[in-house]
Design a protein around this motif. Structure first.
Motif, PDB file in Angstrom:
ATOM      1  N   THR A 138      19.575  39.081  39.887  1.00 51.06           N
ATOM      2  CA  THR A 138      20.416  39.274  41.062  1.00 51.06           C
ATOM      3  C   THR A 138      21.791  39.790  40.618  1.00 51.06           C
ATOM      4  OG1 THR A 138      21.085  36.942  40.962  1.00 51.06           O
ATOM      5  CG2 THR A 138      19.267  37.514  42.438  1.00 51.06           C
ATOM      6  N   TRP A 139      22.422  40.542  41.503  1.00 51.18           N
ATOM      7  CA  TRP A 139      23.770  41.049  41.248  1.00 51.18           C
ATOM      8  C   TRP A 139      24.788  40.030  41.729  1.00 51.18           C
ATOM      9  CZ3 TRP A 139      26.491  44.564  38.720  1.00 51.18           C
ATOM     10  CH2 TRP A 139      27.792  44.838  39.139  1.00 51.18           C
ATOM     11  N   VAL A 140      25.836  39.792  40.925  1.00 51.35           N
ATOM     12  CA  VAL A 140      26.907  38.873  41.304  1.00 51.35           C
ATOM     13  C   VAL A 140      28.190  39.688  41.460  1.00 51.35           C
ATOM     14  CG1 VAL A 140      28.214  36.818  40.707  1.00 51.35           C
ATOM     15  CG2 VAL A 140      25.800  36.980  40.069  1.00 51.35           C
ATOM     16  N   ALA A 141      28.742  39.688  42.666  1.00 47.41           N
ATOM     17  CA  ALA A 141      29.956  40.457  42.938  1.00 47.41           C
ATOM     18  C   ALA A 141      31.183  39.709  42.432  1.00 47.41           C
ATOM     19  CB  ALA A 141      30.081  40.717  44.436  1.00 47.41           C
ATOM     20  N   GLY A 142      32.223  40.460  42.098  1.00 50.20           N
ATOM     21  CA  GLY A 142      33.476  39.883  41.636  1.00 50.20           C
ATOM     22  C   GLY A 142      34.074  40.718  40.526  1.00 50.20           C
ATOM     23  N   GLU A 143      35.297  40.355  40.122  1.00 45.34           N
ATOM     24  CA  GLU A 143      35.991  41.044  39.042  1.00 45.34           C
ATOM     25  C   GLU A 143      36.035  40.155  37.810  1.00 45.34           C
ATOM     26  OE1 GLU A 143      37.015  44.116  39.119  1.00 45.34           O
ATOM     27  OE2 GLU A 143      36.447  44.406  41.214  1.00 45.34           O
ATOM     28  N   PRO A 144      35.834  40.712  36.609  1.00 43.54           N
ATOM     29  CA  PRO A 144      35.909  39.892  35.397  1.00 43.54           C
ATOM     30  C   PRO A 144      37.266  39.206  35.274  1.00 43.54           C
ATOM     31  CG  PRO A 144      34.981  42.049  34.907  1.00 43.54           C
ATOM     32  CD  PRO A 144      35.500  42.119  36.318  1.00 43.54           C
ATOM     33  N   GLY A 145      37.239  37.939  34.892  1.00 47.91           N
ATOM     34  CA  GLY A 145      38.463  37.147  34.851  1.00 47.91           C
ATOM     35  C   GLY A 145      39.479  37.609  33.835  1.00 47.91           C
ATOM     36  N   ASP A 146      39.057  38.353  32.805  1.00 46.25           N
ATOM     37  CA  ASP A 146      40.047  38.861  31.859  1.00 46.25           C
ATOM     38  C   ASP A 146      40.847  40.006  32.467  1.00 46.25           C
ATOM     39  OD1 ASP A 146      37.639  40.391  31.747  1.00 46.25           O
ATOM     40  OD2 ASP A 146      38.310  41.321  29.871  1.00 46.25           O
ATOM     41  N   ARG A 147      40.269  40.704  33.446  1.00 43.21           N
ATOM     42  CA  ARG A 147      40.971  41.808  34.086  1.00 43.21           C
ATOM     43  C   ARG A 147      41.729  41.352  35.331  1.00 43.21           C
ATOM     44  NH1 ARG A 147      36.067  46.262  34.044  1.00 43.21           N
ATOM     45  NH2 ARG A 147      35.571  46.113  31.819  1.00 43.21           N
ATOM     46  N   PRO A 192      42.788  37.782  36.549  1.00 39.38           N
ATOM     47  CA  PRO A 192      42.825  36.321  36.390  1.00 39.38           C
ATOM     48  C   PRO A 192      43.015  35.617  37.731  1.00 39.38           C
ATOM     49  CG  PRO A 192      44.332  37.425  34.858  1.00 39.38           C
ATOM     50  CD  PRO A 192      43.901  38.453  35.859  1.00 39.38           C
ATOM     51  N   VAL A 193      42.663  34.340  37.744  1.00 42.47           N
ATOM     52  CA  VAL A 193      42.869  33.552  38.960  1.00 42.47           C
ATOM     53  C   VAL A 193      44.360  33.390  39.219  1.00 42.47           C
ATOM     54  CG1 VAL A 193      40.690  32.311  38.695  1.00 42.47           C
ATOM     55  CG2 VAL A 193      42.766  31.347  37.719  1.00 42.47           C
ATOM     56  N   THR A 194      44.714  33.334  40.490  1.00 42.73           N
ATOM     57  CA  THR A 194      46.106  33.089  40.894  1.00 42.73           C
ATOM     58  C   THR A 194      46.242  31.805  41.694  1.00 42.73           C
ATOM     59  OG1 THR A 194      45.733  34.511  42.834  1.00 42.73           O
ATOM     60  CG2 THR A 194      46.704  35.531  40.874  1.00 42.73           C
ATOM     61  N   ARG A 195      45.152  31.347  42.277  1.00 39.58           N
ATOM     62  CA  ARG A 195      45.160  30.079  43.018  1.00 39.58           C
ATOM     63  C   ARG A 195      44.646  29.001  42.068  1.00 39.58           C
ATOM     64  NH1 ARG A 195      41.228  31.646  47.469  1.00 39.58           N
ATOM     65  NH2 ARG A 195      41.413  29.444  48.032  1.00 39.58           N
ATOM     66  N   GLY A 196      45.564  28.500  41.238  1.00 38.04           N
ATOM     67  CA  GLY A 196      45.183  27.652  40.125  1.00 38.04           C
ATOM     68  C   GLY A 196      44.474  26.369  40.518  1.00 38.04           C
ATOM     69  N   GLU A 197      44.996  25.663  41.495  1.00 37.62           N
ATOM     70  CA  GLU A 197      44.397  24.378  41.856  1.00 37.62           C
ATOM     71  C   GLU A 197      43.014  24.578  42.453  1.00 37.62           C
ATOM     72  OE1 GLU A 197      46.801  21.773  44.113  1.00 37.62           O
ATOM     73  OE2 GLU A 197      48.305  21.542  42.537  1.00 37.62           O
ATOM     74  N   ASP A 198      42.866  25.598  43.280  1.00 39.17           N
ATOM     75  CA  ASP A 198      41.544  25.879  43.845  1.00 39.17           C
ATOM     76  C   ASP A 198      40.568  26.251  42.744  1.00 39.17           C
ATOM     77  OD1 ASP A 198      40.000  26.588  46.523  1.00 39.17           O
ATOM     78  OD2 ASP A 198      39.577  28.178  45.077  1.00 39.17           O
ATOM     79  N   ALA A 199      40.995  27.105  41.814  1.00 44.81           N
ATOM     80  CA  ALA A 199      40.124  27.506  40.712  1.00 44.81           C
ATOM     81  C   ALA A 199      39.730  26.310  39.856  1.00 44.81           C
ATOM     82  CB  ALA A 199      40.817  28.563  39.861  1.00 44.81           C
ATOM     83  N   THR A 251      36.083  36.702  39.516  1.00 48.92           N
ATOM     84  CA  THR A 251      37.079  36.208  40.455  1.00 48.92           C
ATOM     85  C   THR A 251      37.097  37.053  41.718  1.00 48.92           C
ATOM     86  OG1 THR A 251      38.875  37.587  39.569  1.00 48.92           O
ATOM     87  CG2 THR A 251      38.507  35.438  38.521  1.00 48.92           C
ATOM     88  N   ALA A 252      37.560  36.429  42.798  1.00 50.65           N
ATOM     89  CA  ALA A 252      37.807  37.100  44.073  1.00 50.65           C
ATOM     90  C   ALA A 252      38.778  36.251  44.858  1.00 50.65           C
ATOM     91  CB  ALA A 252      36.509  37.288  44.859  1.00 50.65           C
ATOM     92  N   ASN A 253      39.710  36.873  45.530  1.00 48.99           N
ATOM     93  CA  ASN A 253      40.679  36.155  46.367  1.00 48.99           C
ATOM     94  C   ASN A 253      41.414  35.067  45.591  1.00 48.99           C
ATOM     95  OD1 ASN A 253      39.870  37.652  48.707  1.00 48.99           O
ATOM     96  ND2 ASN A 253      38.070  36.319  48.851  1.00 48.99           N
TER      97      ASN A 253
END
Length: 307
Positions: free
Chosen positions: A103-112, A114-121, A207-209
């Motif tokens: 299956t395909w998993v949508a999103g952007e690689p975290g090295d490119r 990174p998360v910005t919503r730290g507590e949620d992540a 990552t996304a959002n």
């Protein structure tokens, strides 16, 4: 190690031919290159699938077979999207290696991205690993140099730290040595072997959002000490979210596990610095984007030892 039997460049024509030979119902779907990893190339197939083909290392075939055998049973209980194997491609005259449709998993690689919503992540990552870290059955695969006692990896630690110091990419080598020494001195894991992803570096999370939306590449899936995966708290999260991650993970890790996790994170961060430096030098398989998270990780790890 390069496999001389595998084509250096996989083409859409080759992949379509493989699909026509073995999975003809998929051969007409749109096809485009998505990524070139260390072991596999990933080609997106239509909207919902991907084809993964080994292209650079000899051991990639057996990793794909392992994913095909084990990941479907684990994926059902995970709160993040993961690539679930759907079809296994077998070696043939056209392509002499095993390959996989997932299956395909949508999103952007975290090295490119990174998360910005730290507590949620932190919460999302803790839920994911809490769900993944179930007791593995007999016959589960073992790790490739990961997931066991840290003591035997002392020579490897010395090599990677020495290389990082020689290249001038470590700010506080003595602090790093203290973190490693504390981790090695911690009691070894004496619980059951748990399922582990085994390779949670920034390019293997999506990552996304501003938060995590997927985890990819289960080629290193194995059973062992959860500290190996818990190192991801230091590697993947921003500064203000590491404590939240460990507070949210269940069952709550004991002090010894957290100490071992710091040691695993040191190894991962040092490797990330060297890979980033290779990228800065324009060397094959280098990834400059791995540098910032690795540097932040080491700084946090050294600071955490005094807490």
């Amino acid at each position: 190690m390069t496999n001389s039997q595998a084509p250096a460049d996989l083409t859409p024509e080759l992949i379509r031919a493989l699909l026509r030979d073995q999975h003809p119902d998929l051969a007409g779907l749109p096809l485009s290159l998505a990524a070139r990893g260390w072991d596999n190339q990933v080609w997106r197939l239509g909207d919902e699938l991907a084809v993964r083909l080994p292209w650079a290392t000899e051991g990639a075939d057996e990793l794909l077979v392992k994913e095909h055998a084990w990941v479907p049973g684990l994926a059902e209980g995970l709160p993040l999207a993961v690539p679930v194997p759907q079809r296994l491609g077998v070696p043939s005259e056209r392509f002499p290696r095993t390959w996989l449709v997932t299956t395909w998993v949508a999103g952007e690689p975290g090295d490119r991205v990174p998360v910005t919503r730290g507590e949620d992540a932190a919460e999302v990552l803790a839920r994911f690993l809490s769900a993944l870290h179930r007791v593995a059955p007999e016959g589960a695969p073992s790790g490739r140099g990961r997931g066991g006692p840290l003591g035997p990896y002392g020579e490897h630690f010395g090599r990677v730290l020495g290389a990082a110091v020689e290249r001038g990419v470590v700010d506080d080598p003595e602090g790093v040595r203290r973190v490693w020494a504390d981790a090695v001195a911690a009691p070894d894991w004496d619980g059951p072997a748990l399922w582990l992803h085994g390779d949670l570096h920034p390019a293997n999370v999506l990552t996304a959002n501003g938060t995590f939306c997927g985890v990819i590449d289960f080629g290193d899936l194995f059973a062992g000490d959860p500290a190996c995966d818990l190192a991801a708290g230091w590697i993947l999260l921003p500064d203000n979210a590491v404590d939240r991650f460990f507070a949210s993970y269940r069952p709550a890790p004991d002090v010894a596990t957290l100490r071992r996790a710091r040691g695993c994170a040191v190894l991962r961060a040092l490797s990330g610095l060297l890979i980033a430096d290779d990228g800065d030098r324009g060397l094959p398989n280098g990834k400059s984007t791995w540098g910032p998270p690795a540097r932040r990780s080491l700084a946090r790890l050294v600071a955490s030892l005094g807490r």
